[in-house]
Design an enzyme around this catalytic site. Structure first.
Site, PDB file in Angstrom:
ATOM      1  N   PHE A 127       0.873  -1.180   0.000  1.00 49.65           N
ATOM      2  CA  PHE A 127       0.000   0.000   0.000  1.00 49.65           C
ATOM      3  C   PHE A 127       0.905   1.223   0.000  1.00 49.65           C
ATOM      4  CE2 PHE A 127      -2.456   3.173   2.433  1.00 49.65           C
ATOM      5  CZ  PHE A 127      -3.733   3.064   1.914  1.00 49.65           C
ATOM      6  N   LEU A 129       1.354   4.938  -0.057  1.00 46.35           N
ATOM      7  CA  LEU A 129       0.797   6.283   0.137  1.00 46.35           C
ATOM      8  C   LEU A 129       1.897   7.275   0.543  1.00 46.35           C
ATOM      9  CD1 LEU A 129      -1.773   8.113   0.421  1.00 46.35           C
ATOM     10  CD2 LEU A 129      -1.874   7.407   2.822  1.00 46.35           C
ATOM     11  N   GLU A 131       5.345   9.372   1.288  1.00 43.75           N
ATOM     12  CA  GLU A 131       6.461   9.800   0.435  1.00 43.75           C
ATOM     13  C   GLU A 131       7.494  10.507   1.308  1.00 43.75           C
ATOM     14  OE1 GLU A 131       4.922  12.153  -2.798  1.00 43.75           O
ATOM     15  OE2 GLU A 131       3.594  10.528  -3.466  1.00 43.75           O
ATOM     16  N   GLU A 366       0.685   3.954  10.067  1.00 44.56           N
ATOM     17  CA  GLU A 366      -0.776   4.088   9.885  1.00 44.56           C
ATOM     18  C   GLU A 366      -1.327   5.273  10.698  1.00 44.56           C
ATOM     19  OE1 GLU A 366      -3.390   0.930   9.170  1.00 44.56           O
ATOM     20  OE2 GLU A 366      -1.817  -0.433   8.498  1.00 44.56           O
TER      21      GLU A 366
HETATM   22  N1  CAA Z   1     -12.016   9.340   7.867  1.00 50.43           N
HETATM   23  C1  CAA Z   1     -12.691   9.679   6.736  1.00 50.43           C
HETATM   24  N2  CAA Z   1     -12.417  10.796   6.055  1.00 50.43           N
HETATM   25  C2  CAA Z   1     -11.444  11.605   6.546  1.00 50.43           C
HETATM   26  C3  CAA Z   1     -10.728  11.318   7.724  1.00 50.43           C
HETATM   27  C4  CAA Z   1     -11.039  10.112   8.403  1.00 50.43           C
HETATM   28  N3  CAA Z   1     -10.381   9.715   9.486  1.00 50.43           N
HETATM   29  N4  CAA Z   1      -9.810  12.297   7.936  1.00 50.43           N
HETATM   30  C5  CAA Z   1      -9.969  13.180   6.936  1.00 50.43           C
HETATM   31  N5  CAA Z   1     -10.947  12.762   6.097  1.00 50.43           N
HETATM   32  C6  CAA Z   1     -11.411  13.401   4.849  1.00 50.43           C
HETATM   33  C7  CAA Z   1     -12.207  14.679   5.136  1.00 50.43           C
HETATM   34  O1  CAA Z   1     -13.561  14.380   5.317  1.00 50.43           O
HETATM   35  C8  CAA Z   1     -11.938  15.475   3.871  1.00 50.43           C
HETATM   36  O2  CAA Z   1     -12.694  14.927   2.801  1.00 50.43           O
HETATM   37  P1  CAA Z   1     -13.823  15.784   2.019  1.00 50.43           P
HETATM   38  O3  CAA Z   1     -13.131  16.998   1.471  1.00 50.43           O
HETATM   39  O4  CAA Z   1     -14.325  14.848   0.963  1.00 50.43           O
HETATM   40  O5  CAA Z   1     -14.834  16.121   3.066  1.00 50.43           O
HETATM   41  C9  CAA Z   1     -10.478  15.125   3.535  1.00 50.43           C
HETATM   42  O6  CAA Z   1     -10.246  13.831   4.130  1.00 50.43           O
HETATM   43  C10 CAA Z   1      -9.465  16.115   4.069  1.00 50.43           C
HETATM   44  O7  CAA Z   1      -9.735  16.328   5.428  1.00 50.43           O
HETATM   45  P2  CAA Z   1      -8.775  17.191   6.381  1.00 50.43           P
HETATM   46  O8  CAA Z   1      -8.466  18.521   5.698  1.00 50.43           O
HETATM   47  O9  CAA Z   1      -9.390  17.232   7.738  1.00 50.43           O
HETATM   48  O10 CAA Z   1      -7.505  16.292   6.451  1.00 50.43           O
HETATM   49  P3  CAA Z   1      -5.938  16.615   6.500  1.00 50.43           P
HETATM   50  O11 CAA Z   1      -5.438  16.937   5.142  1.00 50.43           O
HETATM   51  O12 CAA Z   1      -5.681  17.578   7.601  1.00 50.43           O
HETATM   52  O13 CAA Z   1      -5.338  15.172   6.947  1.00 50.43           O
HETATM   53  C11 CAA Z   1      -5.083  12.797   6.739  1.00 50.43           C
HETATM   54  C12 CAA Z   1      -5.977  14.026   6.544  1.00 50.43           C
HETATM   55  C13 CAA Z   1      -3.946  12.778   5.746  1.00 50.43           C
HETATM   56  C14 CAA Z   1      -6.009  11.633   6.460  1.00 50.43           C
HETATM   57  C15 CAA Z   1      -4.501  12.743   8.191  1.00 50.43           C
HETATM   58  O14 CAA Z   1      -5.510  12.961   9.139  1.00 50.43           O
HETATM   59  C16 CAA Z   1      -3.891  11.393   8.478  1.00 50.43           C
HETATM   60  O15 CAA Z   1      -4.567  10.433   8.844  1.00 50.43           O
HETATM   61  N6  CAA Z   1      -2.509  11.262   8.350  1.00 50.43           N
HETATM   62  C17 CAA Z   1      -1.816  10.024   8.558  1.00 50.43           C
HETATM   63  C18 CAA Z   1      -1.632   9.292   7.248  1.00 50.43           C
HETATM   64  C19 CAA Z   1      -1.488   7.807   7.456  1.00 50.43           C
HETATM   65  O16 CAA Z   1      -2.187   7.200   8.255  1.00 50.43           O
HETATM   66  N7  CAA Z   1      -0.618   7.185   6.691  1.00 50.43           N
HETATM   67  C20 CAA Z   1      -0.464   5.783   6.767  1.00 50.43           C
HETATM   68  C21 CAA Z   1       0.246   5.256   5.544  1.00 50.43           C
HETATM   69  S1  CAA Z   1       0.034   3.492   5.352  1.00 50.43           S
HETATM   70  C22 CAA Z   1       0.918   2.773   6.552  1.00 50.43           C
HETATM   71  O17 CAA Z   1       1.508   3.419   7.374  1.00 50.43           O
HETATM   72  C23 CAA Z   1       0.912   1.254   6.540  1.00 50.43           C
HETATM   73  C24 CAA Z   1       1.824   0.661   7.523  1.00 50.43           C
HETATM   74  O18 CAA Z   1       2.695   1.289   8.026  1.00 50.43           O
HETATM   75  C25 CAA Z   1       1.726  -0.691   7.940  1.00 50.43           C
HETATM   76  P1  FAD Z   2       5.920  13.159  10.155  1.00 47.53           P
HETATM   77  O1  FAD Z   2       4.590  13.314   9.555  1.00 47.53           O
HETATM   78  O2  FAD Z   2       7.033  14.008   9.632  1.00 47.53           O
HETATM   79  O3  FAD Z   2       5.797  13.379  11.719  1.00 47.53           O
HETATM   80  C1  FAD Z   2       6.884  13.729  12.579  1.00 47.53           C
HETATM   81  C2  FAD Z   2       6.307  14.075  13.951  1.00 47.53           C
HETATM   82  O4  FAD Z   2       5.440  15.232  13.829  1.00 47.53           O
HETATM   83  C3  FAD Z   2       5.443  12.959  14.541  1.00 47.53           C
HETATM   84  O5  FAD Z   2       5.652  12.864  15.924  1.00 47.53           O
HETATM   85  C4  FAD Z   2       4.030  13.439  14.272  1.00 47.53           C
HETATM   86  O6  FAD Z   2       3.089  12.951  15.216  1.00 47.53           O
HETATM   87  C5  FAD Z   2       4.180  14.959  14.396  1.00 47.53           C
HETATM   88  N1  FAD Z   2       3.130  15.644  13.637  1.00 47.53           N
HETATM   89  C6  FAD Z   2       2.987  15.711  12.273  1.00 47.53           C
HETATM   90  N2  FAD Z   2       1.875  16.394  11.960  1.00 47.53           N
HETATM   91  C7  FAD Z   2       1.295  16.761  13.140  1.00 47.53           C
HETATM   92  C8  FAD Z   2       0.122  17.485  13.501  1.00 47.53           C
HETATM   93  N3  FAD Z   2      -0.694  17.974  12.565  1.00 47.53           N
HETATM   94  N4  FAD Z   2      -0.142  17.658  14.808  1.00 47.53           N
HETATM   95  C9  FAD Z   2       0.676  17.173  15.772  1.00 47.53           C
HETATM   96  N5  FAD Z   2       1.794  16.475  15.494  1.00 47.53           N
HETATM   97  C10 FAD Z   2       2.101  16.271  14.203  1.00 47.53           C
HETATM   98  N6  FAD Z   2       3.402   4.310   4.585  1.00 47.53           N
HETATM   99  C11 FAD Z   2       2.731   3.767   3.535  1.00 47.53           C
HETATM  100  O7  FAD Z   2       2.130   4.479   2.748  1.00 47.53           O
HETATM  101  N7  FAD Z   2       2.703   2.425   3.362  1.00 47.53           N
HETATM  102  C12 FAD Z   2       3.327   1.569   4.193  1.00 47.53           C
HETATM  103  O8  FAD Z   2       3.273   0.364   3.980  1.00 47.53           O
HETATM  104  C13 FAD Z   2       4.078   2.105   5.289  1.00 47.53           C
HETATM  105  N8  FAD Z   2       4.785   1.297   6.114  1.00 47.53           N
HETATM  106  C14 FAD Z   2       5.615   1.847   7.048  1.00 47.53           C
HETATM  107  C15 FAD Z   2       6.491   1.032   7.767  1.00 47.53           C
HETATM  108  C16 FAD Z   2       7.403   1.583   8.636  1.00 47.53           C
HETATM  109  C17 FAD Z   2       8.355   0.698   9.371  1.00 47.53           C
HETATM  110  C18 FAD Z   2       7.446   2.998   8.830  1.00 47.53           C
HETATM  111  C19 FAD Z   2       8.449   3.641   9.744  1.00 47.53           C
HETATM  112  C20 FAD Z   2       6.560   3.795   8.158  1.00 47.53           C
HETATM  113  C21 FAD Z   2       5.642   3.239   7.253  1.00 47.53           C
HETATM  114  N9  FAD Z   2       4.787   4.046   6.497  1.00 47.53           N
HETATM  115  C22 FAD Z   2       4.079   3.512   5.451  1.00 47.53           C
HETATM  116  C23 FAD Z   2       4.810   5.487   6.676  1.00 47.53           C
HETATM  117  C24 FAD Z   2       4.084   5.939   7.928  1.00 47.53           C
HETATM  118  O9  FAD Z   2       2.703   5.887   7.741  1.00 47.53           O
HETATM  119  C25 FAD Z   2       4.592   7.355   8.251  1.00 47.53           C
HETATM  120  O10 FAD Z   2       5.911   7.222   8.720  1.00 47.53           O
HETATM  121  C26 FAD Z   2       3.715   8.041   9.261  1.00 47.53           C
HETATM  122  O11 FAD Z   2       2.442   8.336   8.726  1.00 47.53           O
HETATM  123  C27 FAD Z   2       4.365   9.336   9.790  1.00 47.53           C
HETATM  124  O12 FAD Z   2       4.867  10.135   8.762  1.00 47.53           O
HETATM  125  P2  FAD Z   2       6.374  10.688   8.838  1.00 47.53           P
HETATM  126  O13 FAD Z   2       7.273   9.556   9.125  1.00 47.53           O
HETATM  127  O14 FAD Z   2       6.618  11.509   7.632  1.00 47.53           O
HETATM  128  O15 FAD Z   2       6.377  11.636  10.110  1.00 47.53           O
END
Ligand code: CAA
Ligand code: FAD
Length: 385
Positions: A127, A129, A131, A366
Site C-alpha cells: 500500500f 501512500l 512519500e 498508519e
Molecule cells: N475518515 C474519513 N475521512 C477523513 C478522515 C477520516 N479519518 N480524515 C480526513 N478525512 C477526509 C475529510 O472528510 C476530507 O474529505 P472531504 O473533502 O471529501 O470532506 C479530507 O479527508 C481532508 O480532510 P482534512 O483537511 O481534515 O484532512 P488533513 O489533510 O488535515 O489530513 C489525513 C488528513 C492525511 C487523512 C490525516 O488525518 C492522516 O490520517 N494522516 C496520517 C496518514 C497515514 O495514516 N498514513 C499511513 C500510511 S500506510 C501505513 O503506514 C501502513 C503501515 O505502516 C503498515
Molecule cells: P511526520 O509526519 O514528519 O511526523 C513527525 C512528527 O510530527 C510525529 O511525531 C508526528 O506525530 C508529528 N506531527 C505531524 N503532523 C502533526 C500534527 N498535525 N499535529 C501534531 N503532530 C504532528 N506508509 C505507507 O504508505 N505504506 C506503508 O506500507 C508504510 N509502512 C511503514 C512502515 C514503517 C516501518 C514505517 C516507519 C513507516 C511506514 N509508512 C508507510 C509510513 C508511515 O505511515 C509514516 O511514517 C507516518 O504516517 C508518519 O509520517 P512521517 O514519518 O513523515 O512523520
C-alpha cells in the site's frame, strides 16, 4: 490459549481460526523469529505458509480463493501472529486490511477476478501512500499520474512501503490534477513487472524482518483499467481504508504486549532471589497486575472497534483510540517485561528485548499517535459543538 484472554465473544469459526493461527505461529514462525530479525529478511517459507493457511485472503470471497471470514477474523490472525512475531503480523495486516480491502471494496469486477485470487494464493501486496515529503500530511503527496491514451504514466517516489521487497502487487496513490489539491488523488493498481524499482531497503530498530522500502516510479505505465475507484477519489479510499487498518495495528500491538507478557511472567515465578520467586514480591506483583489491566483494556478497545466495523456501525474514533492505546500498552508492557527478566531480558537469547524494539513502530505507522489524537478530538468536537 493465552491466560489473559478473557474476551469470549468469538464465534466457533473465529475461535477455530485463532487456534489454527496459534499452531502455525508456533510451528512455522517461532523457529525463524530470531534469524529473520538478525538477517532483516522475511523467510520465504513463512510467506508461503501464510498463503497456505489462508491468511492472505481472510475476508476475500471463496469464489476468489479466499477464506470469506469476518473482519474480526483478520484482527484475530494479526493478534496471534504478533504474539510470536510482529513482523509477520504486519505483513498479514497490510496485505489483508489495506491491499485486499481496497480492491474488494472499490475494485471493478475485472480487478476482483484478476487480483483477488493472486493476492489470496501467491502474491504479496503493498500500500503505497507515504512519500519522503508527505507522511502525516499524506494528501500533500507529490507523485503524479498523467493520461497517455488509455494508459496512465506515473512519476514520483514512495517511501516506507511495507512488504514492498516481497510484493508483486502495489496500490499506488498519485495526483492526476494538483490544481484540485487532494481531490486529484487517484488510486492505481500496478504490478512489479510494469517496472517498479526498489531504490532503498531500510535498516530499522524493530520489525526488522518486515521490509520497508523506497520505490521509484520512472514513467511507470499503468493501463486505464487499473484505476481503482473514481479518478480524484483516491484520498477518500486511502483514509477510509486506514480507518479500518488502524484496528489491525491495534491488534498487532495487543498481540505484541501479550507475547512479551507470556514470555516474561513465567520466568518471574521460576527465578528465585532472597529465597523466593521474584514474581511473588509485591513490587513485582503489582507491576504484573497493572500490565494485565493494560493488556485487557487494549483488547477490549481493539475488539470493540473490530465488532463495530463488522456490524456496519461508525468505528473511526474507536479505531483511533484502540491504535493509540494499544501502542502505549505495547511499549510499556514490553519495556517492563525486559526488567522483570533482569539481565537475561536484555539479551537477544530470550527474545523479550525484541518485543520492545518492535513496539516502537505502533506509535508511528498508519498515522502517528498525534494523528490518532487529532482524529479522536475531531470526532469529539463534532459531537459536542
Ligand atoms: N475518515 C474519513 N475521512 C477523513 C478522515 C477520516 N479519518 N480524515 C480526513 N478525512 C477526509 C475529510 O472528510 C476530507 O474529505 P472531504 O473533502 O471529501 O470532506 C479530507 O479527508 C481532508 O480532510 P482534512 O483537511 O481534515 O484532512 P488533513 O489533510 O488535515 O489530513 C489525513 C488528513 C492525511 C487523512 C490525516 O488525518 C492522516 O490520517 N494522516 C496520517 C496518514 C497515514 O495514516 N498514513 C499511513 C500510511 S500506510 C501505513 O503506514 C501502513 C503501515 O505502516 C503498515
Ligand atoms: P511526520 O509526519 O514528519 O511526523 C513527525 C512528527 O510530527 C510525529 O511525531 C508526528 O506525530 C508529528 N506531527 C505531524 N503532523 C502533526 C500534527 N498535525 N499535529 C501534531 N503532530 C504532528 N506508509 C505507507 O504508505 N505504506 C506503508 O506500507 C508504510 N509502512 C511503514 C512502515 C514503517 C516501518 C514505517 C516507519 C513507516 C511506514 N509508512 C508507510 C509510513 C508511515 O505511515 C509514516 O511514517 C507516518 O504516517 C508518519 O509520517 P512521517 O514519518 O513523515 O512523520
Amino acid at each position: 490459549e493465552s491466560g489473559l484472554n478473557s474476551l469470549d465473544t468469538f464465534t466457533d469459526e473465529e475461535q477455530m481460526l485463532r487456534e489454527t493461527v496459534q499452531r502455525f505461529a508456533q510451528d512455522v514462525v517461532a523457529p525463524k523469529v530470531r534469524e529473520m530479525d538478525e538477517n532483516e529478511m522475511m523467510d520465504p517459507a513463512v510467506v508461503k505458509g501464510l498463503f497456505e493457511q489462508g491468511l492472505m485472503g481472510i475476508e476475500t470471497p471463496a469464489d476468489f480463493g479466499g477464506s470469506e471470514s469476518s473482519f474480526t477474523s483478520a484482527i484475530i490472525a494479526i493478534e496471534e501472529l504478533a504474539k510470536v512475531d510482529p513482523s509477520v503480523s504486519v505483513m498479514c495486516d497490510v496485505h489483508n486490511t489495506l491491499v485486499n480491502t481496497v480492491i474488494r471494496k472499490y475494485g471493478t469486477k475485472e480487478q476482483h477476478e484478476k487480483f483477488l485470487p493472486l493476492l489470496a494464493e501467491s502474491q504479496v501486496g503493498s500500500f503505497c501512500l507515504s512519500e519522503p515529503a508527505s507522511g502525516s500530511d499524506a494528501f500533500a503527496l507529490q507523485t503524479r499520474a498523467k493520461k497517455d491514451g488509455d494508459d496512465w504514466i506515473i512519476n514520483g517516489s514512495k517511501m516506507w512501503i511495507t512488504n514492498s521487497y516481497e510484493a508483486n502487487v502495489f496500490l499506488i496513490f498519485a495526483n492526476v490534477d494538483p490544481s484540485k489539491g487532494y481531490k486529484g488523488i487517484t488510486c492505481f493498481l500496478a504490478t512489479k513487472d510494469m517496472g517498479i524499482q526498489i531504490a532503498k531497503k531500510e535498516q530499522k530498530l524493530g520489525i526488522r524482518a518486515s521490509s520497508t522500502c523506497t520505490l521509484n516510479f520512472d514513467d511507470l505505465r499503468v493501463p486505464g483499467a487499473n484505476v481503482v475507484g473514481e479518478v480524484g477519489k483516491g484520498y477518500k479510499i486511502a483514509i477510509e481504508i486506514l480507518n479500518e487498518g488502524r484496528i489491525g495495528i491495534a491488534a498487532q500491538m495487543l498481540g505484541l504486549a501479550q507475547g512479551a507478557f507470556d514470555k516474561a511472567v513465567p520466568y518471574t515465578y521460576e527465578r528465585k532471589q532472597f529465597g523466593q520467586p521474584v514474581g511473588t514480591f509485591q513490587g513485582m506483583q503489582f507491576q504484573i497486575a497493572q500490565a494485565a489491566i493494560d493488556i485487557e483494556s487494549a483488547r477490549l478497545l481493539t475488539y470493540n472497534a473490530a465488532r463495530r466495523k463488522d456490524e456496519g456501525r461508525d468505528f473511526t474514533k474507536e479505531a483511533a483510540m484502540a491504535k493509540y492505546w494499544a501502542s502505549v500498552v505495547a511499549q510499556r508492557v514490553a519495556g517492563n517485561a525486559i526488567e522483570w527478566a533482569g539481565g537475561v531480558g536484555f539479551t537477544r537469547e530470550t527474545g523479550i528485548e525484541k518485543y520492545w524494539r518492535d513496539s516502537k513502530i505502533g506509535a508511528i505507522y498508519e498515522g502517528t499517535s498525534n494523528i490518532q489524537l487529532q482524529t479522536i478530538a475531531k470526532a469529539i468536537q463534532k459531537q459536542y459543538s
